[in-house]
Design a protein around this motif. Sequence first.
Motif, short mmCIF file in Angstrom:
data_model
loop_
_atom_site.label_atom_id
_atom_site.label_comp_id
_atom_site.label_asym_id
_atom_site.label_seq_id
_atom_site.Cartn_x
_atom_site.Cartn_y
_atom_site.Cartn_z
N MET A 92 10.53 -5.27 2.35
CA MET A 92 10.60 -4.65 1.11
C MET A 92 9.68 -4.16 0.22
SD MET A 92 14.71 -4.03 -0.07
CE MET A 92 14.83 -6.07 -0.23
N LYS A 95 5.93 -3.02 1.41
CA LYS A 95 5.70 -1.33 1.16
C LYS A 95 5.33 -1.45 0.57
CE LYS A 95 9.74 -0.70 4.45
NZ LYS A 95 10.70 -0.07 4.69
N LYS A 97 2.17 -1.12 -2.45
CA LYS A 97 0.87 -1.22 -2.46
C LYS A 97 0.59 -1.92 -4.15
CE LYS A 97 -2.75 2.15 -4.50
NZ LYS A 97 -3.61 3.43 -4.90
#
Length: 310
Positions: A92, A95, A97
């Motif tokens: 997680m 993912k 940025k």
Amino acid sequence: MTRWNFIQEGDIIDVVAPGYPVQLPEVDGARDFLLRWKLQPRIPKNIIKPHFLHAHEDEMRFAFLKSAIQSKDSRVIWCLRGGYGSNRLLPMLAKLKKPKEPKLLIGISDITSLHTFLIQEWGWSTLHAPLLDRLGRGLVSPKHEKELHKILFGQEKVIEFKKLKALNDQARNIKLLKSRIVGGNLSVLQTTLGTPWQIDTKNSLLFVEDAGERGYRIDKMLEHMRQAGALKQCRGLILGDFIGGKEPGTETNNFKKVFKRWSEDLDIPVFQGLEAGHDVIQRPVPFNTSCVLQQQGGRVLLSIDTGGKA
């Protein structure tokens, strides 16, 4: 290397629990500790929820971590406890940025998973240092609490380790070595092998420590790391504290034999005696910052840049 910002009195500290739970009194203790340092603890109201393994469900532990990473008004993410669970958050986390501004992650043990990710994916510098539950229970001596305070508040920009011992000829022959330090808990580092976040030791000194593992398991983990190539381009191996691991029916462990074997097997320098890990003394070890190892007359000095900036 991306530098983190020194903290100041009044700063907000985001508290997360990515692994095991703590009892509510330990949450209160962590809060009281940060308040004593004149900091503002930001602890999610439902940070701990009954769960058979972790402090909360994966999604909620990640949500708290994500919020801490993305908050605009804090500089530090400090973990309550280690245990197990951080590695479940990495898919997680991958993912997200990369934030524009780095933060400082503090923790040990299970938090090794997060250290490794943040260093390798985002280029952050992190701090292998005591967890908040330990500080909140008063288990860190005033001397070492003061050392940690000076590092975080920018009063000390270099930390020195003077008790290292060279275990092989490669280590004894070093006069000067400039590098960086990566690593953490050995059993957690082993779980990175074969994943997208396998520990990268290239041109680095690898620091390892562990607790409760018998000698054969330590040997097995190091052998796994060697066969996976994790020691191939390493500049050296630094052993921190290894505690527990007593052999059945005895009151002793066989760590000394294991480490002697590895110091003879490896063609890289091996040092022992870094005062960090799960033992009583848990000195801070900055990761992914510049360090210098010097040796003269059999005395070893390791100086590590804390990685902070004003």
